[in-house]
Design a protein around this motif. Structure first.
Motif, PDB file in Angstrom:
ATOM      1  N   HIS A  89       0.828  -1.207   0.000  1.00 15.66           N
ATOM      2  CA  HIS A  89       0.000   0.000   0.000  1.00 15.66           C
ATOM      3  C   HIS A  89       0.867   1.263   0.000  1.00 15.66           C
ATOM      4  N   ALA A  90       0.322   2.329  -0.581  1.00 12.64           N
ATOM      5  CA  ALA A  90       1.020   3.622  -0.621  1.00 12.64           C
ATOM      6  C   ALA A  90       0.014   4.747  -0.392  1.00 12.64           C
ATOM      7  N   LEU A  91       0.548   5.899  -0.049  1.00 14.64           N
ATOM      8  CA  LEU A  91      -0.292   7.033   0.345  1.00 14.64           C
ATOM      9  C   LEU A  91       0.375   8.325  -0.109  1.00 14.64           C
ATOM     10  N   VAL A  92      -0.410   9.204  -0.727  1.00 12.14           N
ATOM     11  CA  VAL A  92       0.087  10.539  -1.084  1.00 12.14           C
ATOM     12  C   VAL A  92      -0.814  11.569  -0.414  1.00 12.14           C
ATOM     13  N   MET A  93      -0.194  12.537   0.255  1.00 12.01           N
ATOM     14  CA  MET A  93      -0.953  13.586   0.943  1.00 12.01           C
ATOM     15  C   MET A  93      -0.559  14.944   0.383  1.00 12.01           C
ATOM     16  N   ARG A  94      -1.533  15.725  -0.033  1.00 13.38           N
ATOM     17  CA  ARG A  94      -1.300  17.093  -0.524  1.00 13.38           C
ATOM     18  C   ARG A  94      -1.663  18.070   0.594  1.00 13.38           C
ATOM     19  N   LEU A  95      -0.717  18.915   0.985  1.00 15.50           N
ATOM     20  CA  LEU A  95      -0.958  19.882   2.057  1.00 15.50           C
ATOM     21  C   LEU A  95      -1.633  21.131   1.510  1.00 15.50           C
ATOM     22  N   ILE A  96      -2.735  21.518   2.126  1.00 15.38           N
ATOM     23  CA  ILE A  96      -3.489  22.694   1.690  1.00 15.38           C
ATOM     24  C   ILE A  96      -3.563  23.670   2.862  1.00 15.38           C
ATOM     25  N   PRO A  97      -3.012  24.874   2.722  1.00 14.21           N
ATOM     26  CA  PRO A  97      -3.040  25.826   3.840  1.00 14.21           C
ATOM     27  C   PRO A  97      -4.473  26.183   4.221  1.00 14.21           C
ATOM     28  N   LEU A  98      -4.700  26.412   5.515  1.00 14.13           N
ATOM     29  CA  LEU A  98      -6.044  26.793   5.964  1.00 14.13           C
ATOM     30  C   LEU A  98      -6.344  28.232   5.557  1.00 14.13           C
ATOM     31  N   LYS A  99      -5.304  29.057   5.502  1.00 11.70           N
ATOM     32  CA  LYS A  99      -5.494  30.459   5.129  1.00 11.70           C
ATOM     33  C   LYS A  99      -5.472  30.569   3.598  1.00 11.70           C
ATOM     34  N   ILE A 100      -6.539  31.094   3.051  1.00 10.43           N
ATOM     35  CA  ILE A 100      -6.633  31.251   1.593  1.00 10.43           C
ATOM     36  C   ILE A 100      -5.870  32.512   1.190  1.00 10.43           C
ATOM     37  N   MET A 101      -4.929  32.359   0.262  1.00 17.16           N
ATOM     38  CA  MET A 101      -4.166  33.527  -0.193  1.00 17.16           C
ATOM     39  C   MET A 101      -5.013  34.383  -1.122  1.00 17.16           C
ATOM     40  N   THR A 102      -4.860  35.688  -1.002  1.00 19.39           N
ATOM     41  CA  THR A 102      -5.634  36.607  -1.842  1.00 19.39           C
ATOM     42  C   THR A 102      -4.976  36.732  -3.218  1.00 19.39           C
ATOM     43  N   MET A 103      -5.712  37.333  -4.156  1.00 20.73           N
ATOM     44  CA  MET A 103      -5.163  37.540  -5.501  1.00 20.73           C
ATOM     45  C   MET A 103      -3.913  38.419  -5.450  1.00 20.73           C
ATOM     46  N   GLU A 104      -3.913  39.395  -4.516  1.00 21.92           N
ATOM     47  CA  GLU A 104      -2.755  40.296  -4.378  1.00 21.92           C
ATOM     48  C   GLU A 104      -1.531  39.505  -3.905  1.00 21.92           C
ATOM     49  N   GLN A 105      -1.741  38.636  -2.897  1.00 24.90           N
ATOM     50  CA  GLN A 105      -0.623  37.838  -2.371  1.00 24.90           C
ATOM     51  C   GLN A 105      -0.066  36.879  -3.424  1.00 24.90           C
ATOM     52  N   LEU A 106      -0.947  36.409  -4.326  1.00 28.43           N
ATOM     53  CA  LEU A 106      -0.509  35.484  -5.383  1.00 28.43           C
ATOM     54  C   LEU A 106       0.029  36.218  -6.617  1.00 28.43           C
ATOM     55  N   ASN A 107      -0.013  37.570  -6.567  1.00 26.69           N
ATOM     56  CA  ASN A 107       0.428  38.391  -7.718  1.00 26.69           C
ATOM     57  C   ASN A 107      -0.321  38.053  -9.006  1.00 26.69           C
ATOM     58  N   LEU A 108      -1.624  37.797  -8.886  1.00 28.76           N
ATOM     59  CA  LEU A 108      -2.410  37.454 -10.076  1.00 28.76           C
ATOM     60  C   LEU A 108      -2.733  38.725 -10.866  1.00 28.76           C
ATOM     61  N   PRO A 109      -2.753  38.654 -12.188  1.00 30.60           N
ATOM     62  CA  PRO A 109      -3.072  39.840 -13.001  1.00 30.60           C
ATOM     63  C   PRO A 109      -4.481  40.377 -12.698  1.00 30.60           C
TER      64      PRO A 109
END
Length: 349
Positions: A89-109
């Motif tokens: 058996h194998a397991l993969v875990m993806r970590l997702i932060p509880l705090k959602i980053m804003t568009m400004e923090q992500l530098n999105l256009p």
């Protein structure tokens, strides 16, 4: 397991890979790195499953040999996939932060914010697994949630970022827990008075049909596909239909589409990662090309329409390179058209 997840979280890792007979490994900015932990035994693996899954979930995994789900810690939410392999058996875990980053923090256009203000239509966020699609969509939903009085329904498999109602009312449904099928939940959502519907993945023709119907009947639909460019996304949607239906679907798709955002992630010089995009906004010219089935022409239009908020991946990568955030090697490695990228870097384009 909680200690392993904490260690990965503190080090800024994105994924944890665990398998029987293997030492646990982390994914650091796209690359797999070894840890100092000992090899995982069958007993240890079983204890870890008991820690993160219910008895019913473990039973389901043992019956089906695959399991998708999520669990929550105080500091992060974790997406889980358990599967069987040749060696155990194998397991993969993806970590997702509880705090959602804003568009400004992500530098999105700025165009990302603009498309959130549409009252109806279809927005597609595309890219391979691990390209940050969920983070981008979470930032868009968070912006709408904070700024607009809307009713938002999300259908995800599994739920990654957890939102709380702010100015908007938001309801999140997980496939397998709150609903049995994407398509059934999407059909039901049309009777739940939504303004905005987020679909975790548009996997099949039935889901695409319902999403287009929702977009045509006055809802803003945001969905994802595993394609890596705007043109490939259009081709992928059309390929779900028989040749005899293509003309009708092209017209419907051209009328409902707001835009396509294709995304990737690259390693930056400061030890983090940055998103690079191809953005296609459905202007009159592009709508015409889609209607006529001349989708290849769209590739030529995108780089010339920066005033509409459009851009190619090469233009985004070059901007990151000019800002000193990525190296020339990274720009070439991530580029979908490395020959063109090389010419841009040499100042020939």
């Amino acid at each position: 397991m909680a200690q392993l997840v904490r260690e990965a979280f503190d080090k800024g890792m994105s994924d944890i890979h665990v398998g029987v007979g293997e030492t646990p490994r982390f994914r650091d900015r796209g690359q797999i790195v070894a840890t100092a932990h000992p090899e995982t035994t069958q007993e240890a693996f079983r204890c870890w499953l008991d820690e993160i899954m219910t008895a019913a979930e473990i039973e389901r995994f043992e019956r089906e040999l695959d399991f998708d789900g999520a669990t929550q810690y105080e500091f992060a939410r974790v997406r889980i996939n358990v599967f069987d392999t040749l060696h155990g058996h194998a397991l993969v875990m993806r970590l997702i932060p509880l705090k959602i980053m804003t568009m400004e923090q992500l530098n999105l256009p700025v165009v990302f914010r603009d498309v959130c203000h549409y009252h109806k239509g279809l927005i597609l966020v595309t890219g391979p697994t691990g390209s940050g699609k969920s983070t981008t969509m979470a930032a868009m939903i968070d912006y709408i949630n904070r700024e607009m009085p809307k009713n938002i329904i999300t259908i995800e498999d599994p739920i990654e970022f957890v939102h709380k109602s702010q100015k908007s009312l938001i309801k999140q449904r997980e496939v397998g827990i709150n609903t049995h099928k994407f398509s059934a939940a999407l059909k039901a959502s049309l009777r739940e008075d939504p303004d905005i519907i987020l679909i975790g993945e548009m996997r099949d023709r039935e889901t695409v049909n319902t999403a287009m119907k929702a977009a045509q009947t006055g809802h803003l639909v945001i969905g994802t596909l595993h394609t890596n460019s705007a043109v490939k996304t259009i081709e992928r949607v059309l390929s779900l239909y028989e040749p005899a239906e293509q003309d009708t679907i092209r017209i419907s798709f051209a009328e409902t589409l707001v835009g396509i955002i294709a995304q990737g992630l690259c390693r930056t010089t400061d030890g983090k990662r940055a998103a690079y995009h191809e953005i296609m906004i459905n202007t009159d010219a592009i709508r015409d090309y889609i209607r006529r089935g001349e989708v290849d022409e769209i590739e030529e239009v995108i780089p010339r329409c920066t005033f509409d908020g459009m851009c190619t991946m090469n233009q985004t990568l070059y901007r990151l390179y000019e800002e000193g955030r990525i190296t020339e090697e990274t720009a070439l490695e991530c580029s979908p058209k490395p020959n063109e990228m090389a010419q841009i870097l040499r100042g020939r384009v």
